[in-house]
Scaffold this motif. Structure first.
Motif, PDB file in Angstrom:
ATOM      1  N   ASP A 122       0.832  -1.201   0.000  1.00 52.86           N
ATOM      2  CA  ASP A 122       0.000   0.000   0.000  1.00 52.86           C
ATOM      3  C   ASP A 122       0.874   1.261   0.000  1.00 52.86           C
ATOM      4  N   LEU A 123       1.889   1.282   0.851  1.00 53.23           N
ATOM      5  CA  LEU A 123       2.787   2.447   0.906  1.00 53.23           C
ATOM      6  C   LEU A 123       3.594   2.590  -0.384  1.00 53.23           C
ATOM      7  N   ALA A 124       4.028   1.452  -0.934  1.00 51.40           N
ATOM      8  CA  ALA A 124       4.775   1.503  -2.196  1.00 51.40           C
ATOM      9  C   ALA A 124       3.897   2.123  -3.287  1.00 51.40           C
ATOM     10  N   LEU A 127       1.640   7.181  -6.302  1.00 53.27           N
ATOM     11  CA  LEU A 127       0.458   7.994  -6.595  1.00 53.27           C
ATOM     12  C   LEU A 127       0.520   9.405  -5.997  1.00 53.27           C
ATOM     13  N   THR A 128       1.389   9.592  -5.002  1.00 57.02           N
ATOM     14  CA  THR A 128       1.561  10.943  -4.444  1.00 57.02           C
ATOM     15  C   THR A 128       2.711  11.694  -5.130  1.00 57.02           C
ATOM     16  N   GLY A 129       3.478  10.974  -5.974  1.00 61.48           N
ATOM     17  CA  GLY A 129       4.602  11.625  -6.661  1.00 61.48           C
ATOM     18  C   GLY A 129       5.900  11.567  -5.869  1.00 61.48           C
ATOM     19  N   ALA A 160       0.203  13.860   2.448  1.00 60.77           N
ATOM     20  CA  ALA A 160      -0.167  13.459   3.810  1.00 60.77           C
ATOM     21  C   ALA A 160      -0.708  12.034   3.867  1.00 60.77           C
ATOM     22  N   GLU A 161      -1.363  11.612   2.769  1.00 62.04           N
ATOM     23  CA  GLU A 161      -1.923  10.260   2.733  1.00 62.04           C
ATOM     24  C   GLU A 161      -0.827   9.200   2.826  1.00 62.04           C
ATOM     25  N   PRO A 186       0.512   6.872   7.696  1.00 64.18           N
ATOM     26  CA  PRO A 186       0.708   5.584   8.394  1.00 64.18           C
ATOM     27  C   PRO A 186       2.120   5.384   8.947  1.00 64.18           C
ATOM     28  N   GLN A 187       3.046   6.298   8.650  1.00 68.17           N
ATOM     29  CA  GLN A 187       4.443   6.053   8.997  1.00 68.17           C
ATOM     30  C   GLN A 187       4.867   6.803  10.262  1.00 68.17           C
TER      31      GLN A 187
END
Lengths: 290, 92, 384
Positions: free
Chosen positions: A218-220, A225-227, A252-253, A257-258
């Motif tokens: 998901d983070l990858a 997708l956030t650039g 921020a998305e 989670p980090q």
């Protein structure tokens, strides 16, 4: 049964990677793209451990361990040695972390890249020295907590891709485990190209980035997708953006989670969003120009 | 006193390929994935994304190799059909 | 065929004759010419190996780690700072049990900058698991490089062939260059049983625990010990084919000497001249050249020296806080002899200072007359 990426697994189970480690998924894909005629050179990094302690190996291809600073030089020698023994076909791949690539091994890969040595250099970038327990490297982004930046890293991440491009190499690409087909295609492509090829793999690290291991893919994906981690490739100087979302997701998305970004205040977040957007605009301009 | 004589075998250790499978990493697991095959669409994302390379493809639907699954939960998180649940591992 | 060669050119000639398949080169005074000559020979076609023009000495040795692991015969040359920079790789290559051969052209270590010969660079690497040979002529450089490949490939231990900067590296001497066919008979292609090969995939250098690690080092210690007899066998075969014989220790008029100069490298020639002059004056002088330093030929040394002797060990290196390296090692080797020779360490010629016949006669006299305390290191310099 037909699958969108090859089924053959050259990484075996029973390896010692942490739960949810992205670099193991990356190795699986890399070897799906490259196949069995591959020899791997690994400097000091998480893969010193993940590849297996003696007398065991988690990989079905040959592997040579090398000191921290010297992976690319060692790989030059492997290639030259194979050629001396009449083997022109085998791909020699360096599989190095960001500490080795951005910091201590920079001279070694720079020399190999400039000389156009015939190898594929892969940096799995988890943005800090993870094998030693999360210390900052030249790849650590601004604001990030590590054991050696307890109050947040004060410098932006080194632009390694730009450094690589300055060496006039035959192929450079980024790859994300969230996009398996794109990932495997790039390795298969790199296999067929001669000279110095470089692929930077984005490698989320649950313990080092402080998130639950199930969020790895998901983070990858969010990084793309956030650039934060755009997918592109540069072949003989020709630039290609592999994925261009119509609208980037807010930074921020990806950060939320980090745990390593916990210390980032709204002002710093806005600054970081600004620099991600600016870099994305530059890539779009480059895409339009190419 | 226990003396150490020079070993007779080769002067270096060469590690055998693909031999870490002796190491059953299931002991690392706290959460255990269960696939509801009735809901499974066979998209194979769980196979693709598994960090342990322990999701097998015996047929059109996947099977999780419980000897090696460390319970990371990536498969459950990524499953578009939401047919994988992560349950608490039973006490040994 | 007779050629007139410097020590550096003899080294390059030997690498080509040995059929080196991969050589990595990086310039450093006074070893630079070895890489230049190999480049020239490569361009002319008289060197068939692959040359990697690396960006550092660390990478030079790292690339040979890779090439030798892939099963190729490998070579490099360096000096001083370059050798020091390689230090990590020297341990790695010997631990990996690869038969890499390297020439080190002796040069002092900075700071301050100094370009000239002493032995502190190579002797600083004595604990890295490399065989070390100290040469005294261009002929010996060529012959020793050829023998080193054979010895290394039999023992799975890398070799360092050492020669003096400038005095040997840049001095022309007539050298008998053997015929390539004869060399191939002496040194057939290297075909290791295991190597990096996708047909037989394996991992090399994997993490080892204490139980394995100490056994690997124990085996290395054993192989290093056995290397003395390998060195002897190879020297005999070399003599049979090429007519020249090399021993780990080269004594000169030492058998009946009461005081013996002990020295390594090209300055041994001056020591022999000093012995001749001292003998003409009625003294029982002798000299002993240390040719093999690793493995240390302690037994041969004990057999050669006896209790009634005095030794003047001439060191072109100094371990700060202790004494010269050769002096330490010789004293340790003779510790178990009884009675043992009175051994005094002399430090001379650091940073390229001349070790002249006159200076060596002075050193001999100091040891002979007992005007020095053997417990102390005596620093000496040519008076001119």
């Amino acid at each position: 049964m037909k699958t969108s990426i090859p089924q053959e697994e050259l990484l075996r189970s029973g390896h010692q990677a942490c739960q949810g480690c992205a670099s193991t998924v990356a190795m699986r894909y890399a070897l799906k793209g490259l196949g069995r005629r591959t020899i791997i050179v690994v400097p000091a990094c998480c893969w010193t451990v993940i590849s297996g302690a003696a007398p065991n190996s988690s990989l079905d291809v040959p592997l040579l361990h090398a000191p921290f600073a010297s992976a690319a030089a060692t790989a030059c020698g492997v290639k030259a040695g194979l050629q001396a023994r009449g083997d022109e076909e085998t791909t020699v791949m360096v599989w190095a972390g960001d500490g080795s690539t951005y910091d201590i091994g920079l001279q070694s890969w720079s020399g190999a890249a400039e000389r156009g040595e015939d190898m594929l250099y892969v940096c799995y970038d988890n943005e800090a020295y993870m094998n030693t327990g999360v210390q900052r490297s030249g790849a650590t982004p601004m604001g990030v907590w590590t054991m050696t930046t307890p109050d947040g890293n004060r410098r932006p991440k080194k632009d390694l891709d730009a450094l690589l491009e300055a060496h006039h190499i035959s192929y450079a690409a980024t790859a994300s485990i969230a996009y398996p087909e794109d990932f495997v295609r790039k390795f298969a492509k790199a296999r067929a190209i001669k000279g110095f090829r470089f692929i930077r793999v984005f490698s989320p690290c649950p313990p080092g980035w402080k998130y639950d291991p199930d969020k790895t893919v998901d983070l990858a994906r969010l990084a793309v997708l956030t650039g934060v981690f755009p997918l592109y490739e540069i072949e003989a100087g020709a630039f290609r953006l592999n994925l261009a979302p119509a609208k980037l997701k807010p930074l921020a998305e990806y950060l939320a989670p980090q745990g390593r970004y916990k210390g980032l205040d709204p002002e710093a977040l806005a600054r970081e969003q600004g620099s991600v957007t600016e870099r994305w605009q530059r890539l779009l301009a480059r895409k339009a120009a190419s | 006193m226990p003396r150490l004589e020079p070993p007779q075998r080769l002067p270096r250790i060469i590690s055998s390929p693909g031999s870490t499978t002796f190491n059953r990493t299931s002991s690392w697991r706290n959460l255990v994935p269960r696939i509801d095959l009735a809901l499974c669409t066979g998209c194979l994302l769980c196979w693709k994304f598994c960090p342990e390379a322990c999701v097998g493809l015996p047929g059109p639907k996947p099977e999780i190799g419980m000897d090696y699954c460390k319970g990371c939960g990536v498969c459950a998180q990524e499953c578009p059909a939401e047919c994988i649940s992560m349950d608490q591992e039973a006490e040994a | 065929m007779k050629k007139v060669l410097t020590g550096n050119y003899a080294a390059a000639e030997a690498a080509a004759l040995a059929g080196v398949q991969v050589a990595s080169i990086y310039p450093i005074t006074p070893a630079t010419q070895i890489g230049e000559r190999l480049s020239e020979m490569s361009a002319e076609g008289s060197f068939g190996g692959r040359l990697i023009r690396v960006e550092s000495e660390h990478s030079a040795m790292a690339s040979l780690l890779g090439a030798a692991s892939a099963g190729a015969r490998t070579f490099t040359a360096t000096s001083s700072q370059g050798l020091a920079y390689m230090h990590e790789m020297l341990h790695w290559v010997s631990g990996a049990r690869l038969p890499v051969v390297m020439v080190d052209v002796n040069r002092a270590l900075a700071a301050p900058w100094n370009l000239w010969s002493d032995q502190s660079d190579s002797l600083s690497q004595r604990d890295t698991g490399w065989l070390q040979f100290y040469c005294a002529s261009s002929q010996e450089v060529l012959d020793t490089v050829l023998m080193a490949f054979k010895i290394s490939e039999k023992t799975f231990l890398p070799s360092m062939v050492v020669l003096d900067g400038f005095t040997l590296s840049h001095t022309y001497e007539p050298v008998d260059v053997p015929d390539e066919k004869a060399v191939r008979e002496f040194l057939p292609p290297w075909r290791p049983e295991s190597r990096l090969d996708t047909g037989a995939p394996a991992a090399f250098g994997s993490l080892a625990g204490a139980k394995d690690y100490i056994r690997l080092r124990r085996r290395m210690a054993y192989d290093m010990e056995q290397a003395l007899s390998v060195i002897d066998d190879v020297a005999k075969e070399f003599e049979r084919l090429f007519g020249r014989r090399y021993e780990p220790l080269a004594p000169y008029r030492a058998w009946d000497a009461d005081t013996v100069l002990v020295i390594a490298g090209a300055a041994a020639g001056a020591a022999e001249a000093a012995v001749d002059e001292l003998r003409r004056d009625g003294h029982r002088a002798g000299s002993l050249r240390l040719r093999v330093f690793r493995p240390f030929p302690a037994d041969a040394l004990r057999r050669m020296l006896h209790g009634g002797m005095r030794l003047a060990v001439v060191d072109r290196s100094f371990s700060q806080g202790s004494e010269g390296t050769f002096s330490q090692e010789i004293k340790a080797a003779l510790y178990s002899s009884s009675p043992k020779p009175v051994t005094t360490g002399f430090v001379a010629g650091l940073g390229g200072g001349d070790i002249t016949v006159d200076l060596l006669k002075e050193i001999w006299a100091e040891a002979h007359n007992g005007t020095v305390n053997p417990a102390e290191t005596v620093w000496m310099e040519d008076a001119r």
